[in-house]
Design a protein around this motif. Structure first.
Motif, PDB file in Angstrom:
ATOM      1  N   ILE A 503       1.861  -8.537   4.913  1.00  7.20           N
ATOM      2  CA  ILE A 503       1.395  -8.197   3.375  1.00  7.20           C
ATOM      3  C   ILE A 503       2.045  -7.137   3.241  1.00  7.20           C
ATOM      4  N   THR A 504       2.818  -7.115   2.073  1.00  7.05           N
ATOM      5  CA  THR A 504       3.541  -5.847   1.657  1.00  7.05           C
ATOM      6  C   THR A 504       2.876  -5.391   0.503  1.00  7.05           C
ATOM      7  N   LEU A 505       2.414  -3.761   0.625  1.00  7.67           N
ATOM      8  CA  LEU A 505       1.938  -3.136  -0.299  1.00  7.67           C
ATOM      9  C   LEU A 505       3.018  -2.120  -0.970  1.00  7.67           C
ATOM     10  N   HIS A 506       3.061  -2.206  -2.422  1.00  8.47           N
ATOM     11  CA  HIS A 506       4.181  -1.559  -2.959  1.00  8.47           C
ATOM     12  C   HIS A 506       3.975   0.050  -3.410  1.00  8.47           C
ATOM     13  N   SER A 507       2.746   0.105  -3.799  1.00 11.38           N
ATOM     14  CA  SER A 507       2.594   1.414  -4.228  1.00 11.38           C
ATOM     15  C   SER A 507       1.433   2.044  -3.804  1.00 11.38           C
ATOM     16  N   CYS A 508       1.322   2.537  -2.602  1.00 12.32           N
ATOM     17  CA  CYS A 508       0.221   3.136  -1.809  1.00 12.32           C
ATOM     18  C   CYS A 508       0.324   4.595  -1.952  1.00 12.32           C
ATOM     19  N   LYS A 509      -0.482   5.438  -2.054  1.00 15.55           N
ATOM     20  CA  LYS A 509      -0.672   6.728  -2.385  1.00 15.55           C
ATOM     21  C   LYS A 509      -0.634   7.492  -1.155  1.00 15.55           C
ATOM     22  N   LEU A 510       0.234   8.113  -0.636  1.00 19.00           N
ATOM     23  CA  LEU A 510       0.328   9.053   0.605  1.00 19.00           C
ATOM     24  C   LEU A 510       0.368  10.457   0.204  1.00 19.00           C
TER      25      LEU A 510
END
Ligand code: ATP
Ligand code: MG
Length: 564
Positions: A503-510
């Motif tokens: 599952i690819t998540l594109h806008s994670c906040k790190l």
């Protein structure tokens, strides 16, 4: 096949054999092992077990371990695999020093030994087709039948064998067979094939040869040439040991001892190189080093460390009986390893916006965060805090069940390293009803995450400041196969792929510091899991993160259940 549940190995039966041999002076107390991969694919975690065992025993008993490419089949072998195999062994932490060998370097020797067998009346050229050879071999219940070519004279055999070598015959027209016993209870002893004709170009010897030795003929002689003492192989070769011994004894040459152990089978995956190659060829994974693959290059790219893999191989031990090891144990090993070494950071995978309504609009703070509670030497770092932050979507529930200790309307939680916040409002989309953001108040007295009035909160959640967050792609992996089984029962073709294995998540906040992370860097995202910067698709300033494992340890559960 039973599931293997023990993960504590004491001295194994191979060590016992070796120690007895040392005591009795067999091989003059020498210990010399070898790891003999066929260069027809990438190494996988099963090979790691064999590598750890062979190199491990050598170092434990002050011995030596050779790397030998078992490259006697020109059809499937390629130079590409040679390099990957060397890289993977070194990465695992083992070294063959100057003892790198190729079975193909012994082709001339194998040929001479075959001629010797013919001259002594122990081998003959046979014209039966492969099908006929199978029919003549008989079954477990019925004895075999002698080939009509079994009684050829030595001279005729010598002549035919040398003409096989010269290329006068087509594939399958003739083979060289050992003359042993067509009624032996062991089918491997019913005049096994020693040489076959293969008009193929070999990746090292080119077109020099068009006859190639079989595994059973080449392997024992290779071991003998190299002065191996303990030739350790997997259980399926147990029935071949008689032939191993027959070849060496009949030739009257140095005789290592073959010892068999159970191969590693891992749940939820396949280990057959054929099946792994299929996955690659059919594009079901992105390559041999796809982070879901059980290959060493895949595990490395995923973020597995050599220490964790060696620890895993240690714990599974060495047995005489086949079983399936739960992949949860491998995951347990990487967690244990990374728990000690991985830097903690905060990253929000599925962001939900939180506005802290009583926090000044343009204020910013730097808060102290601990880099690794398991290792104080790793120190602390500063993380920015501001009025708008992101939290994990599932850390907020409008309608929480009883045991939900995270955030809900009216409830208070701790923001890790920051403040207590209480949720005062939920803002929704008028038409869809989706939650757009939540509003909270914070208690300025709780800076750092504790309250001077001793007030306790049940939950602590992670967060990232919206203005400072760095957007990144994160890839979440699950097992390649849903089934707990493995390919060990020959069922690998029936096992269904897990469609949700990536599952690819594109806008994670790190947290902002992660922008500088480099290929191969490993972090624990607090409360979320362990992540590694992908070594292929990342570039400077654009790290892509692979999830190695979640923090939930299902091996511990399995062990606890067992204890009850
Ligand atoms: P495959 O049948 O999938 O091609 P293989 O066993 O023929 O695999 P090799 O390259 O010949 O692969 O293996 C090299 C060494 O690694 C051999 O000694 C073999 O016994 C060992 N090995 C391979 N797979 C495993 C496994 N699953 N567990 C333990 N040892 C293994
Ligand atoms: Mg093999």
């Amino acid at each position: 096949m039973p599931l293997q549940l023990n993960d504590s190995s004491s001295a194994n039966f191979i060590q016992e054999i070796i120690e007895n041999d040392i005591k009795s002076g067999k091989y003059n107390g020498r210990v010399h092992t070898r790891f003999p991969p066929e260069p027809n694919g990438y190494l996988h975690i099963g090979h790691a077990k064999s590598i750890c065992l062979n190199f491990g025993l050598a170092s434990q008993y002050n011995g030596l371990c050779n790397l030998r490419f078992d490259d006697t089949n020109p059809v499937k072998e390629e130079a590409e695999y040679i390099d990957s195999i060397k890289t993977d062994i070194k990465w695992l932490g083992f070294d063959w020093d100057d003892r790198l060998f190729y079975a193909s370097d012994y082709f001339e020797k194998f040929y001479e030994y075959a001629v010797q067998l013919i001259m002594d009346g122990n081998a003959y050229v046979c014209d039966l087709t492969p099908d006929q050879i199978r029919q003549y071999r008989g079954t477990f219940k019925t004895p075999g039948k002698d080939s009509p070519f079994r009684s050829r004279s030595v001279d005729e055999n010598l002549d035919l064998f040398s003409r096989m070598k010269k290329g006068e015959f087509k594939n399958e027209e003739k083979v060289l067979r050992a003359k042993i016993d067509m009624s032996s209870p062991n089918l491997n002893m019913r005049d096994p094939v020693l040489y076959r004709i293969l008009h193929e170009t070999h990746y090292r010897t080119g077109d020099t040869w068009c006859i190639y030795p079989t595994y059973d003929f080449a392997h024992c002689i290779s071991d003998s040439i190299e002065g191996i003492t303990h030739s350790i192989c997997t259980l399926e070769f147990e029935d071949h040991r008689h032939l191993y011994d027959w070849v060496l004894d009949t030739l009257g040459i140095y005789h290592p001892q073959q010892i068999e152990f159970a191969r590693l089978n891992l749940s939820n995956t396949v280990m057959s190189k054929r099946r792994l190659l299929d996955l690659v060829k059919q594009g079901l994974v992105t390559g041999w080093d796809d982070p879901r693959m059980p290959t060493l290059s895949g595990l490395r790219r995923r973020g597995y460390t050599p220490e964790a893999i060696r620890d895993f191989c240690d714990r599974i031990g060495v047995a005489k009986r086949n079983s399936i090891v739960d992949v949860a144990l491998l995951e347990h090993c990487i967690r244990e390893n990374l728990n000690k070494t991985a830097m903690r950071v905060m990253g929000v995978l599925n962001p939900l916006k939180m506005v802290i309504v009583n926090y000044p609009d343009d204020k910013e703070e730097e808060l102290d965060a601990v880099n690794n509670p398991e290792d104080p030497a790793m120190g602390t770092r500063k993380i920015p805090f501001s009025k708008v932050i992101y939290i994990e979507k599932d850390d907020f529930l409008e309608d929480p069940p009883k045991k939900f200790f995270r955030l809900a309307l009216g409830r208070e939680v701790r923001l890790r390293y920051a403040y207590y916040v209480r949720c005062v409002d939920v803002i929704k989309d008028d038409t869809t009803g989706d939650i757009l953001e939540i509003h909270c108040t914070y208690d300025p007295e709780t800076r750092g995450g504790s309250s001077p009035d001793g007030r306790k909160v049940k939950g602590t959640i992670h967060w990232v400041s919206a203005a400072h967050a760095f957007d990144a792609e994160v890839r979440l992996y699950d097992h390649l196969f849903k089934e707990k089984g493995s390919d060990s029962d020959g069922k690998s073709d029936e096992m269904a792929l897990n469609k949700d294995s990536l599952i690819t998540l594109h806008s994670c906040k790190l947290e902002p510091g992660l922008k500088e992370a480099e290929k191969g860097d490993i972090f624990q995202f607090e409360r979320v899991g362990y992540f590694c910067v992908d070594n292929r698709v990342s570039s400077p300033g654009h790290p892509v993160f692979n999830r190695i494992v979640t923090l939930r340890d299902s091996w511990k559960k399995i062990k606890n259940r067992q204890r009850q």
